[in-house]
Design a protein around this motif. Structure first.
Motif, PDB file in Angstrom:
ATOM      1  N   GLY A  87       0.806  -1.217   0.000  1.00 34.45           N
ATOM      2  CA  GLY A  87       0.000   0.000   0.000  1.00 34.45           C
ATOM      3  C   GLY A  87       0.838   1.265   0.000  1.00 34.45           C
ATOM      4  N   THR A  88       2.033   1.172   0.559  1.00 31.66           N
ATOM      5  CA  THR A  88       2.950   2.310   0.572  1.00 31.66           C
ATOM      6  C   THR A  88       3.334   2.689  -0.852  1.00 31.66           C
ATOM      7  OG1 THR A  88       3.839   1.529   2.684  1.00 31.66           O
ATOM      8  CG2 THR A  88       5.140   3.159   1.484  1.00 31.66           C
ATOM      9  N   LEU A  89       3.768   1.691  -1.612  1.00 31.86           N
ATOM     10  CA  LEU A  89       4.193   1.941  -2.992  1.00 31.86           C
ATOM     11  C   LEU A  89       3.012   2.350  -3.867  1.00 31.86           C
ATOM     12  CD1 LEU A  89       6.692  -1.028  -3.434  1.00 31.86           C
ATOM     13  CD2 LEU A  89       7.184   1.341  -2.814  1.00 31.86           C
ATOM     14  N   ALA A  90       1.862   1.700  -3.663  1.00 29.52           N
ATOM     15  CA  ALA A  90       0.678   2.045  -4.453  1.00 29.52           C
ATOM     16  C   ALA A  90       0.289   3.499  -4.236  1.00 29.52           C
ATOM     17  CB  ALA A  90      -0.484   1.119  -4.079  1.00 29.52           C
ATOM     18  N   ASN A  91       0.328   3.944  -2.989  1.00 27.73           N
ATOM     19  CA  ASN A  91      -0.005   5.327  -2.669  1.00 27.73           C
ATOM     20  C   ASN A  91       0.974   6.296  -3.319  1.00 27.73           C
ATOM     21  OD1 ASN A  91       0.029   7.878  -1.006  1.00 27.73           O
ATOM     22  ND2 ASN A  91      -1.691   6.839  -0.033  1.00 27.73           N
ATOM     23  N   MET A  92       2.257   5.969  -3.248  1.00 29.49           N
ATOM     24  CA  MET A  92       3.289   6.850  -3.788  1.00 29.49           C
ATOM     25  C   MET A  92       3.149   7.061  -5.290  1.00 29.49           C
ATOM     26  SD  MET A  92       6.553   5.381  -1.622  1.00 29.49           S
ATOM     27  CE  MET A  92       7.793   6.280  -2.582  1.00 29.49           C
ATOM     28  N   VAL A  93       2.710   6.019  -5.991  1.00 31.74           N
ATOM     29  CA  VAL A  93       2.689   6.068  -7.458  1.00 31.74           C
ATOM     30  C   VAL A  93       1.305   6.383  -8.025  1.00 31.74           C
ATOM     31  CG1 VAL A  93       3.072   4.734  -9.563  1.00 31.74           C
ATOM     32  CG2 VAL A  93       4.636   4.477  -7.621  1.00 31.74           C
ATOM     33  N   LEU A  94       0.288   5.657  -7.572  1.00 34.83           N
ATOM     34  CA  LEU A  94      -1.003   5.692  -8.261  1.00 34.83           C
ATOM     35  C   LEU A  94      -1.775   6.984  -8.082  1.00 34.83           C
ATOM     36  CD1 LEU A  94      -2.380   2.062  -7.789  1.00 34.83           C
ATOM     37  CD2 LEU A  94      -1.443   3.117  -9.845  1.00 34.83           C
ATOM     38  N   ILE A  95      -1.813   7.526  -6.874  1.00 34.66           N
ATOM     39  CA  ILE A  95      -2.626   8.729  -6.656  1.00 34.66           C
ATOM     40  C   ILE A  95      -2.132   9.887  -7.514  1.00 34.66           C
ATOM     41  CG2 ILE A  95      -3.325  10.484  -4.984  1.00 34.66           C
ATOM     42  CD1 ILE A  95      -3.361   8.362  -2.840  1.00 34.66           C
ATOM     43  N   GLY A  96      -0.844  10.149  -7.465  1.00 36.52           N
ATOM     44  CA  GLY A  96      -0.291  11.295  -8.186  1.00 36.52           C
ATOM     45  C   GLY A  96      -0.438  11.197  -9.683  1.00 36.52           C
ATOM     46  N   TYR A  97      -0.089  10.045 -10.243  1.00 34.13           N
ATOM     47  CA  TYR A  97      -0.150   9.919 -11.698  1.00 34.13           C
ATOM     48  C   TYR A  97      -1.579   9.769 -12.207  1.00 34.13           C
ATOM     49  CZ  TYR A  97       4.911   9.813 -11.832  1.00 34.13           C
ATOM     50  OH  TYR A  97       6.235  10.164 -11.720  1.00 34.13           O
ATOM     51  N   THR A  98      -2.466   9.203 -11.399  1.00 34.90           N
ATOM     52  CA  THR A  98      -3.888   9.210 -11.766  1.00 34.90           C
ATOM     53  C   THR A  98      -4.407  10.638 -11.801  1.00 34.90           C
ATOM     54  OG1 THR A  98      -4.286   7.036 -10.771  1.00 34.90           O
ATOM     55  CG2 THR A  98      -6.204   8.446 -11.103  1.00 34.90           C
ATOM     56  N   ALA A  99      -4.030  11.434 -10.794  1.00 32.97           N
ATOM     57  CA  ALA A  99      -4.440  12.844 -10.764  1.00 32.97           C
ATOM     58  C   ALA A  99      -3.917  13.598 -11.975  1.00 32.97           C
ATOM     59  CB  ALA A  99      -3.952  13.503  -9.475  1.00 32.97           C
ATOM     60  N   ASP A 100      -2.664  13.346 -12.362  1.00 31.98           N
ATOM     61  CA  ASP A 100      -2.103  13.991 -13.556  1.00 31.98           C
ATOM     62  C   ASP A 100      -2.946  13.691 -14.792  1.00 31.98           C
ATOM     63  OD1 ASP A 100       0.058  15.336 -12.474  1.00 31.98           O
ATOM     64  OD2 ASP A 100       1.461  13.678 -12.775  1.00 31.98           O
ATOM     65  N   PHE A 101      -3.308  12.421 -14.953  1.00 36.90           N
ATOM     66  CA  PHE A 101      -4.092  12.011 -16.133  1.00 36.90           C
ATOM     67  C   PHE A 101      -5.459  12.688 -16.138  1.00 36.90           C
ATOM     68  CE2 PHE A 101      -7.309   9.151 -17.943  1.00 36.90           C
ATOM     69  CZ  PHE A 101      -6.853   9.080 -19.251  1.00 36.90           C
TER      70      PHE A 101
END
Length: 215
Positions: A87-101
């Protein structure tokens, strides 16, 4: 030995359900952060700072979020491996890049910038409900927390005088002020997440114990 501790700590009952819930919650949080920003009602404290740094440096929100959390991860790895998981890695990567898209998609609709306050609130309310629920599920799956969330937990655990709530409030307010100083909007979203996220997480976690195979 520390690596074994880390791997052992990732094992949880009903991992399939937990992983699906985790990924879905991360994507939904990213979508909501993008919506909050584009309707101009502020974002959660962490995103407020990240957006400020992103605009200052001209780097994408997702890349800044990943970088800042990677720096905080060094502290967590040194102090408490038990808070780290998938969950640590998922949070670091997915939220930000999903928001960018999603931000890029929303920018194709310039009419969003001229919405009335009533229309923005009509968008805000369901987005906030989804964000709070998604954030609560992310915590309920118990697969590790983002470094941003782990650092105040570690500080509180090592403090003899301050409660976790006090440490977390100070942490969020400090981060929010940095974002505000960098030009980010502090608004309704910031206030609601600050006051409501904790109680919603507690309520959802209690109700989802059976779903995730916990006693």
């Amino acid at each position: 030995m520390r690596i074994r501790e880390l791997v052992r700590g990732m094992a949880r009952p009903r991992m399939g359900r937990r992983l699906i819930s985790l990924l879905l919650s991360m994507v939904l949080m990213g979508v909501c952060v993008a919506v909050f920003d584009r309707i101009g009602l502020g974002t959660d404290p962490c995103s407020t700072m990240t957006l400020g740094v992103s605009r200052l440096l001209g780097i994408s929100f997702g890349t800044v979020q990943l970088t800042l959390n990677a720096l905080l991860l060094l502290i967590v790895l040194r102090c408490d491996l038990g808070r780290i998981g998938v969950g640590t890695l998922a949070n670091m990567v997915l939220i930000g890049y999903t928001a960018d898209f999603v931000m890029a998609v929303l920018d194709r609709f310039p009419a969003l910038l001229t919405l009335t306050l009533g229309a923005r609130l009509a968008v805000f309310v369901p987005a906030m409900l989804v964000f709070l629920l998604a954030a609560a599920v992310y915590m309920a799956v118990d697969l590790g927390v983002a470094p941003y969330d782990a650092v105040p937990q570690i500080l509180a655990a090592r403090s003899r005088r301050l409660s976790f709530r006090a440490v977390r409030v100070c942490w969020d307010v400090g981060v929010m002020l940095i974002g505000f100083a960098l030009g980010s909007t502090v608004g309704l979203t910031t206030v609601v997440t600050g006051f409501c996220l904790g109680p919603v997480i507690a309520a959802v976690k209690e109700r989802m114990k059976e779903f995730y195979g916990e006693a």
